[in-house]
Enzyme design. Structure first.
Site, mmCIF file in Angstrom:
data_model
loop_
_atom_site.group_PDB
_atom_site.id
_atom_site.type_symbol
_atom_site.label_atom_id
_atom_site.label_comp_id
_atom_site.label_asym_id
_atom_site.label_seq_id
_atom_site.Cartn_x
_atom_site.Cartn_y
_atom_site.Cartn_z
ATOM 1 N N ARG A 40 56.389 44.246 23.579
ATOM 2 C CA ARG A 40 55.055 44.564 23.079
ATOM 3 C C ARG A 40 54.063 43.973 24.063
ATOM 4 N NH1 ARG A 40 54.324 42.270 17.484
ATOM 5 N NH2 ARG A 40 54.867 44.308 16.660
ATOM 6 N N GLY A 41 53.163 44.815 24.572
ATOM 7 C CA GLY A 41 52.166 44.325 25.523
ATOM 8 C C GLY A 41 50.786 44.737 25.074
ATOM 9 N N ALA A 42 49.812 44.449 25.910
ATOM 10 C CA ALA A 42 48.427 44.798 25.586
ATOM 11 C C ALA A 42 48.276 46.307 25.443
ATOM 12 C CB ALA A 42 47.512 44.276 26.680
ATOM 13 N N GLY A 44 50.708 48.591 24.400
ATOM 14 C CA GLY A 44 51.577 49.347 23.512
ATOM 15 C C GLY A 44 52.919 48.706 23.273
ATOM 16 N N ILE A 45 53.735 49.423 22.514
ATOM 17 C CA ILE A 45 55.076 48.951 22.151
ATOM 18 C C ILE A 45 56.096 49.779 22.916
ATOM 19 C CG2 ILE A 45 56.748 48.950 20.244
ATOM 20 C CD1 ILE A 45 54.547 47.990 18.431
ATOM 21 N N VAL A 46 57.156 49.115 23.381
ATOM 22 C CA VAL A 46 58.219 49.791 24.131
ATOM 23 C C VAL A 46 59.512 49.684 23.336
ATOM 24 C CG1 VAL A 46 59.472 49.905 26.328
ATOM 25 C CG2 VAL A 46 57.096 49.120 26.294
ATOM 26 N N ASP A 158 48.412 44.122 40.810
ATOM 27 C CA ASP A 158 48.772 43.292 39.654
ATOM 28 C C ASP A 158 50.250 42.905 39.698
ATOM 29 O OD1 ASP A 158 48.309 41.865 37.331
ATOM 30 O OD2 ASP A 158 48.586 43.579 35.994
#
EC number: 2.7.11.24
Length: 367
Positions: A40-42, A44-46, A158
């Site tokens: 889970r990141g900024a 969305g969900i994987v 990044d």
């Protein structure tokens, strides 16, 4: 485990089925069967999934309400445009973008990537021993992927351990191109926020207006140091503290070293820092191969014009057991990622829809 659920309000969508993961509804093509949520990141969900048609394991990322924030929507569009063009074994492959039911009102975007086991951040954090061969191989693949990206006229901007995906056999792939830009020398994007602070090059910390591919080389140096020491080399708490940590290790800069700083306030700040001779990198990483230290020193150079390039780093003696110049073809064409930052939601949605059509030529006949 993913849980199959009924569609919202009983509305069915042909060719889709519905799963709930981490309290999030996934509305995905029926050929994909989710296995479990993996991140889970900024953005969305994987979840990991299986493509029933090919039996291949993939990662599906749901970007929820992508148009709520224009910056996020532009990030998504940039990543889609870039990954459509890029084909390299050290760059993550985007295999599919699912077609939504409604061209003008869709809110969510589902991206399908090849599935990897973990990322370099998890490996560095783990208790697994990392040999010189491990470090060498990870660095080689990172530089190789980066050389290809730079040859396409792209800055990643990044790079950090969490954006480097790794398989159990130590294959490494660069991911997350949401901040990537065309290296065109000038433009609005050259002054905006980039790169997670710990991996950010001095010229970015010092608000220099012009920067180039050497910002990615600095980030690679920080990642390499973290591989060698199992902890970040410059874990700054904010921008000025970050600069102070860099100077404390590299030593006080001479006037020749700070000539590139075009911001008078920034130059004044660097000159105001108390004198320090710096810390030899060999002392920081006493167990490291001396050639590794030599290469690291050439990456972590304050003045970007004196920093080693990606090609020079690959040609460095530390890389010689792995590097074959003839096996690293450049990208076919430079990629243009210059997208108007002021595009409205409807135009961004339309451009994302057009990216989806590249993966679904059958759908273009119906639009």
């Amino acid at each position: 485990m993913a849980m199959l659920v009924d569609p919202p309000n009983g509305v069915g969508n042909q060719g889709k089925h519905y799963y709930s993961m981490w309290q999030t509804l996934f509305e995905i093509d029926t050929k994909y069967v989710p296995i479990k949520p993996i991140g889970r990141g900024a953005y969305g969900i994987v979840c990991s999934s299986i493509n029933r048609e090919t039996n291949e394991k993939v990662a599906i990322k749901k970007i929820h309400n992508v148009f709520d924030n224009r910056v996020d929507a532009l990030r998504t569009l940039r990543e889609l445009k870039l990954l459509r063009h890029i084909r390299h074994e050290n760059v993550i492959a985007l295999k599919d973008i699912m077609m939504p039911a409604h061209r003008r009102t869709f809110r969510d975007v589902y991206l399908v990537y090849e599935l990897m086991d973990t990322d370099l951040h998890q490996i560095i954090k783990s208790s697994q021993a990392l040999s010189n061969d491990h470090c060498q191989y990870f660095l080689f693949q990172l530089l190789r992927g980066l050389k290809y990206i730079h040859s396409a006229n792209i800055l990643h901007r990044d790079l950090k351990p969490g954006n480097l995906l790794v398989n159990a056999n130590c294959e490494l792939k660069i991911c997350d191109f949401g901040l990537a830009r065309t290296s065109s020398g000038k433009g609005q994007f050259m002054t905006e926020y980039v790169v997670t602070r710990w991996y950010r090059a001095p010229e970015l910390l010092l608000c220099c207006d012009n920067y180039d591919t050497s910002i990615d080389v600095w980030s690679v140096g920080c990642i390499f140091a973290e591989l060698l020491g199992r902890k970040p080399i410059f874990p700054g708490t904010e921008c000025l503290n970050q600069l102070k940590l860099i100077v404390n290790i590299l030593g006080t800069m001479s006037d020749a070293d700070i000539g590139f700083i075009d911001n008078p306030k920034a130059r004044k700040y660097i000159k105001s820092l108390p004198y320090t001779p710096g810390v030899p990198l060999g002392n920081l990483y006493p167990m490291a191969n001396p050639l590794a230290i030599d290469l690291l020193q050439k990456m972590l150079v304050f003045d970007p014009s004196k920093r080693i390039s990606v090609t020079e780093a690959l040609e460095h003696p530390y890389m010689s057991p792995l590097y074959d110049p003839s096996a690293n073809p450049p990208a076919e064409v430079p990629i243009d990622l210059d997208i108007d930052e002021n595009l409205g939601e409807d135009l961004i949605r339309e451009m994302i829809w057009k990216e989806m059509l590249y993966y679904h030529p059958e759908a273009s006949a119906n639009t």
